[in-house]
Design a protein around this motif. Structure first.
Motif, PDB file in Angstrom:
ATOM      1  N   SER A 171       7.741  10.640  24.400  1.00  0.00           N
ATOM      2  CA  SER A 171       7.858   9.689  24.106  1.00  0.00           C
ATOM      3  C   SER A 171       8.732   8.162  24.751  1.00  0.00           C
ATOM      4  O   SER A 171       9.294   7.282  25.318  1.00  0.00           O
ATOM      5  CB  SER A 171       7.979   9.057  22.615  1.00  0.00           C
ATOM      6  OG  SER A 171       9.106   9.838  22.161  1.00  0.00           O
ATOM      7  N   LYS A 215      12.065   7.739  23.265  1.00  0.00           N
ATOM      8  CA  LYS A 215      12.685   7.408  21.341  1.00  0.00           C
ATOM      9  C   LYS A 215      13.299   8.842  21.114  1.00  0.00           C
ATOM     10  O   LYS A 215      13.234   9.666  21.823  1.00  0.00           O
ATOM     11  CB  LYS A 215      11.639   7.364  21.206  1.00  0.00           C
ATOM     12  CG  LYS A 215      10.794   6.127  21.466  1.00  0.00           C
ATOM     13  CD  LYS A 215      10.095   5.627  20.329  1.00  0.00           C
ATOM     14  CE  LYS A 215       8.385   4.544  20.625  1.00  0.00           C
ATOM     15  NZ  LYS A 215       8.128   3.928  19.444  1.00  0.00           N
ATOM     16  N   ILE A 219      12.178   7.711  15.985  1.00  0.00           N
ATOM     17  CA  ILE A 219      11.008   8.000  16.011  1.00  0.00           C
ATOM     18  C   ILE A 219      10.629   8.488  14.262  1.00  0.00           C
ATOM     19  O   ILE A 219      10.114   7.980  13.948  1.00  0.00           O
ATOM     20  CB  ILE A 219      10.182   9.446  16.690  1.00  0.00           C
ATOM     21  CG1 ILE A 219      10.708   9.240  17.962  1.00  0.00           C
ATOM     22  CG2 ILE A 219       8.933   9.895  16.040  1.00  0.00           C
ATOM     23  CD1 ILE A 219       9.928  10.673  19.533  1.00  0.00           C
ATOM     24  N   THR A 271       4.772   7.836  19.356  1.00  0.00           N
ATOM     25  CA  THR A 271       4.947   8.339  20.603  1.00  0.00           C
ATOM     26  C   THR A 271       4.268   7.093  21.195  1.00  0.00           C
ATOM     27  O   THR A 271       4.659   8.020  22.433  1.00  0.00           O
ATOM     28  CB  THR A 271       5.134   9.410  20.401  1.00  0.00           C
ATOM     29  OG1 THR A 271       4.477  10.320  19.659  1.00  0.00           O
ATOM     30  CG2 THR A 271       6.179  10.310  18.980  1.00  0.00           C
ATOM     31  N   GLY A 272       3.355   7.287  21.060  1.00  0.00           N
ATOM     32  CA  GLY A 272       1.953   6.775  22.021  1.00  0.00           C
ATOM     33  C   GLY A 272       1.445   8.145  22.652  1.00  0.00           C
ATOM     34  O   GLY A 272       0.966   7.904  23.865  1.00  0.00           O
ATOM     35  N   CYS A 273       1.539   8.987  22.426  1.00  0.00           N
ATOM     36  CA  CYS A 273       1.729  10.834  22.922  1.00  0.00           C
ATOM     37  C   CYS A 273      -0.026  10.940  22.418  1.00  0.00           C
ATOM     38  O   CYS A 273      -0.129  11.753  21.481  1.00  0.00           O
ATOM     39  CB  CYS A 273       2.699  11.607  22.403  1.00  0.00           C
ATOM     40  SG  CYS A 273       1.682  13.211  23.450  1.00  0.00           S
TER      41      CYS A 273
END
Length: 153
Positions: free
Chosen positions: A50, A52, A57, A99-101
């Motif tokens: 991510s 971050k 997070i 995270t967009g993961c």
């Protein structure tokens, strides 16, 4: 005189990489170990990917869930040695969102023989499935026509 290759122009056949549609981690991320260890590895990888900090997070997850998530919790989830700390489903959902993961979704799906793909491909998949069913029905129809033969006349 030989022609020099233009380094600023991509060669369609050599340089083009099609986009990865299915969300998956690299094979070595979740390779080996118990399920607990695999989960800890993919959680750790998701947080790293991510870009971050875990502190950030945790703050975003806390906001998303309207409950406190700490950096220490994330450290525990991502540690293979901490078998007593498991991530809950709602926290996993928040982690994916923050995270967009989406590879995390792929990791879960793989256990059942599925893949996670973006929703925009749903109709393409549906169309393929429909065409497969139609082709199967046509094969069945042709087989029955062959068996029935002259009875239809």
């Amino acid at each position: 005189m030989t022609k020099r290759r233009d380094l600023n122009t991509l060669d369609l056949f050599r340089d083009y990489q099609p986009p990865e549609v299915a969300a998956r981690f690299e094979p070595d991320v979740a390779k080996g170990g118990t399920l607990d260890v695999k989960i800890a590895r993919v959680l750790s990888e998701a947080m790293s990917m991510s870009g971050k900090t875990r502190e950030r997070i945790a703050a975003e997850m806390s906001e998303y869930l309207a409950q406190n998530v700490t950096e220490n919790m994330l450290d525990c989830y991502a540690s293979p040695a901490r078998r007593d700390h498991k991530i809950t489903l709602e926290r996993l959902i928040a982690l994916v969102d923050v995270t967009g993961c989406y590879e995390l979704l792929g990791f879960i799906c793989e256990f059942s023989g599925f893949v996670a793909v973006p929703a925009r491909y749903a109709e393409v998949i549906q169309l393929w499935q429909t065409e497969e069913r139609l082709a199967d029905l046509e094969r069945q129809r042709q087989t029955l026509r062959g068996r029935v033969g002259g009875l239809l006349k």
